[in-house]
Design a protein around this motif. Sequence first.
Motif, PDB file in Angstrom:
ATOM      1  N   VAL A   1       0.838  -1.195   0.000  1.00 49.67           N
ATOM      2  CA  VAL A   1       0.000   0.000   0.000  1.00 49.67           C
ATOM      3  C   VAL A   1       0.876   1.249   0.000  1.00 49.67           C
ATOM      4  N   LYS A   2       0.668   2.085  -0.986  1.00 51.48           N
ATOM      5  CA  LYS A   2       1.375   3.363  -1.054  1.00 51.48           C
ATOM      6  C   LYS A   2       0.530   4.500  -0.476  1.00 51.48           C
ATOM      7  N   THR A   3      -0.763   4.497  -0.802  1.00 53.60           N
ATOM      8  CA  THR A   3      -1.669   5.547  -0.356  1.00 53.60           C
ATOM      9  C   THR A   3      -3.032   4.953  -0.057  1.00 53.60           C
ATOM     10  N   CYS A   4      -3.721   5.565   0.916  1.00 55.22           N
ATOM     11  CA  CYS A   4      -5.080   5.121   1.230  1.00 55.22           C
ATOM     12  C   CYS A   4      -5.883   6.313   1.741  1.00 55.22           C
ATOM     13  N   GLY A   5      -6.981   6.613   1.087  1.00 55.93           N
ATOM     14  CA  GLY A   5      -7.843   7.696   1.528  1.00 55.93           C
ATOM     15  C   GLY A   5      -8.673   7.293   2.737  1.00 55.93           C
ATOM     16  N   ILE A   6      -8.999   8.279   3.569  1.00 56.08           N
ATOM     17  CA  ILE A   6      -9.929   8.048   4.669  1.00 56.08           C
ATOM     18  C   ILE A   6     -11.312   8.433   4.159  1.00 56.08           C
ATOM     19  N   CYS A   7     -12.194   7.466   4.067  1.00 55.19           N
ATOM     20  CA  CYS A   7     -13.545   7.684   3.573  1.00 55.19           C
ATOM     21  C   CYS A   7     -14.422   8.213   4.709  1.00 55.19           C
ATOM     22  N   GLY A   8     -15.437   8.994   4.364  1.00 54.06           N
ATOM     23  CA  GLY A   8     -16.378   9.457   5.378  1.00 54.06           C
ATOM     24  C   GLY A   8     -17.024   8.301   6.122  1.00 54.06           C
ATOM     25  N   SER A   9     -17.202   7.161   5.440  1.00 57.42           N
ATOM     26  CA  SER A   9     -17.801   5.986   6.089  1.00 57.42           C
ATOM     27  C   SER A   9     -16.868   5.345   7.102  1.00 57.42           C
ATOM     28  N   ASP A  10     -15.562   5.654   7.009  1.00 53.20           N
ATOM     29  CA  ASP A  10     -14.610   5.098   7.980  1.00 53.20           C
ATOM     30  C   ASP A  10     -14.807   5.681   9.371  1.00 53.20           C
ATOM     31  N   ILE A  11     -15.349   6.893   9.459  1.00 54.25           N
ATOM     32  CA  ILE A  11     -15.490   7.545  10.763  1.00 54.25           C
ATOM     33  C   ILE A  11     -16.509   6.816  11.644  1.00 54.25           C
ATOM     34  N   PRO A  12     -17.748   6.599  11.193  1.00 59.30           N
ATOM     35  CA  PRO A  12     -18.654   5.795  12.030  1.00 59.30           C
ATOM     36  C   PRO A  12     -18.189   4.346  12.176  1.00 59.30           C
ATOM     37  N   ARG A  13     -17.505   3.844  11.157  1.00 57.12           N
ATOM     38  CA  ARG A  13     -17.018   2.468  11.243  1.00 57.12           C
ATOM     39  C   ARG A  13     -15.999   2.324  12.380  1.00 57.12           C
ATOM     40  N   ILE A  14     -15.155   3.316  12.554  1.00 50.70           N
ATOM     41  CA  ILE A  14     -14.114   3.258  13.582  1.00 50.70           C
ATOM     42  C   ILE A  14     -14.642   3.680  14.949  1.00 50.70           C
ATOM     43  N   PHE A  15     -15.449   4.732  14.976  1.00 50.30           N
ATOM     44  CA  PHE A  15     -15.786   5.355  16.263  1.00 50.30           C
ATOM     45  C   PHE A  15     -17.186   5.012  16.801  1.00 50.30           C
ATOM     46  N   VAL A  16     -18.054   4.460  15.954  1.00 51.07           N
ATOM     47  CA  VAL A  16     -19.442   4.236  16.400  1.00 51.07           C
ATOM     48  C   VAL A  16     -19.893   2.790  16.242  1.00 51.07           C
ATOM     49  N   ASN A  17     -19.829   2.286  15.026  1.00 53.92           N
ATOM     50  CA  ASN A  17     -20.450   0.996  14.727  1.00 53.92           C
ATOM     51  C   ASN A  17     -19.500  -0.192  14.784  1.00 53.92           C
ATOM     52  N   GLY A  18     -18.218   0.054  14.534  1.00 59.72           N
ATOM     53  CA  GLY A  18     -17.277  -1.051  14.441  1.00 59.72           C
ATOM     54  C   GLY A  18     -17.344  -1.740  13.090  1.00 59.72           C
ATOM     55  N   THR A  19     -16.486  -2.712  12.893  1.00 57.47           N
ATOM     56  CA  THR A  19     -16.490  -3.528  11.687  1.00 57.47           C
ATOM     57  C   THR A  19     -17.232  -4.830  11.977  1.00 57.47           C
ATOM     58  N   TYR A  20     -17.189  -5.771  11.040  1.00 56.74           N
ATOM     59  CA  TYR A  20     -17.972  -6.991  11.194  1.00 56.74           C
ATOM     60  C   TYR A  20     -17.368  -7.954  12.211  1.00 56.74           C
ATOM     61  N   HIS A  21     -16.113  -7.729  12.548  1.00 63.40           N
ATOM     62  CA  HIS A  21     -15.448  -8.543  13.569  1.00 63.40           C
ATOM     63  C   HIS A  21     -14.207  -7.783  14.023  1.00 63.40           C
ATOM     64  N   PHE A  22     -13.689  -8.162  15.143  1.00 61.80           N
ATOM     65  CA  PHE A  22     -12.447  -7.571  15.648  1.00 61.80           C
ATOM     66  C   PHE A  22     -11.409  -8.675  15.816  1.00 61.80           C
ATOM     67  N   PRO A  23     -10.142  -8.413  15.544  1.00 60.38           N
ATOM     68  CA  PRO A  23      -9.614  -7.161  14.990  1.00 60.38           C
ATOM     69  C   PRO A  23      -9.824  -7.071  13.483  1.00 60.38           C
ATOM     70  N   THR A  24      -9.863  -5.863  12.956  1.00 53.42           N
ATOM     71  CA  THR A  24      -9.952  -5.610  11.514  1.00 53.42           C
ATOM     72  C   THR A  24      -9.116  -4.390  11.174  1.00 53.42           C
ATOM     73  N   ILE A  25      -8.486  -4.426  10.021  1.00 54.38           N
ATOM     74  CA  ILE A  25      -7.774  -3.258   9.500  1.00 54.38           C
ATOM     75  C   ILE A  25      -8.709  -2.542   8.529  1.00 54.38           C
ATOM     76  N   PRO A  26      -9.158  -1.306   8.839  1.00 53.08           N
ATOM     77  CA  PRO A  26     -10.005  -0.567   7.899  1.00 53.08           C
ATOM     78  C   PRO A  26      -9.197  -0.041   6.712  1.00 53.08           C
ATOM     79  N   GLY A  27      -9.891   0.688   5.838  1.00 53.96           N
ATOM     80  CA  GLY A  27      -9.245   1.326   4.689  1.00 53.96           C
ATOM     81  C   GLY A  27      -9.577   0.630   3.385  1.00 53.96           C
ATOM     82  N   HIS A  28     -10.296   1.331   2.477  1.00 53.52           N
ATOM     83  CA  HIS A  28     -10.706   0.686   1.222  1.00 53.52           C
ATOM     84  C   HIS A  28     -10.458   1.536  -0.023  1.00 53.52           C
TER      85      HIS A  28
END
Length: 347
Positions: free
Chosen positions: A31-58
């Motif tokens: 990975v050279k670059t990865c944007g932070i998507c607006g959807s990453d904010i609730p994913r990280i701080f509110v709702n979580g991902t589908y399991h833990f641990p997970t590395i976000p970023g798409h």
Amino acid sequence: MKARVLKSVGNLEYCDYPMPTVKSGEVLFKVKTCGICGSDIPRIFVNGTYHFPTIPGHEFAGEVVDVADEANKHLIGMRATVFPLIPCKSCESCNKGSFEMCKSYDYLGSRSDGAFAQYVRVPVWNLVKIPDNLSFESAAMTEPCAVALHALRRAQIEIGDTVVIYGPGTIGMLIAQWARAWGAKVLLVGTDVNNWDFIESLGFYDYCNSSKEDPIEWVNKMTNGIGADIAIEAVGIPLTACNCLESVTAGGKVIFVGNPHGDFTFPQNTYWQILRKQLTIYGTWNSSYSDIHKSDWNLVVDAMASSKINAEKLITHKFNLENMDKGLNIMKDNTEFFSKIMVVNED
């Protein structure tokens, strides 16, 4: 390798993490670059991902550094961006080639480990080759740029259309660039939170600050009382959805792009607009992708490489993996103006 690992809601830890193990049909992607998507904010701080641990970023770009299969060795060294949705390829939608509507998909950055890391494993099918003249920063903008393109293609935009966009954020401004490239007249509607100087720097001067001016009256004024041919809702709130229905012309089109922030209710008089003006309402989701024909992703890469679309100009902040908390907090707390915040890995 170093990665940002979501271990629980709100706990995105910078730590050592095992290198991905590639399976048949996959590559190891640096990975050279990865944007932070607006959807990453609730994913990280509110709702979580589908399991833990997970590395976000798409939203990412980089290069292939290893492969699982001998037959794919020629891919090593390829510069690419990556379609993050991994379809099942067996459901009805996949059989039609509508992979974005797959019923049983995997997704890098939410269901599987994503690109807030030095390396990620990627299916060969999801690789989108990028030319040498396209920067990794630009290439990481392919995903949001494809989302924007997909919305306009859904509405079958035509040369000479007037397009009003409610919500000149990252996606809204990418839609604006596509509409302009299509030969449309672009009108933008935002509020005091938008940076109008920044929007002018992108070459857009027809805008309404709805904190100070009625947007429906403004659109009517800008269209000689006719209304816009296409109205884009890129905020995700009832007010802007209603404004779209009110400010589009008879027989016009409305596209709902913004992720909803809650339930939607339309006033009766606004609902009448759908009926009496015989409006067409489109939903749009994700983007089209194929490795064999001109999907949204192929068109985006070609448009950025030929400078028809300048997505890189939307990047306002750059951080590395270690200090990317600053970028996340800017987005979460709106402490300063931002458009696209990018994570750039240092070699």
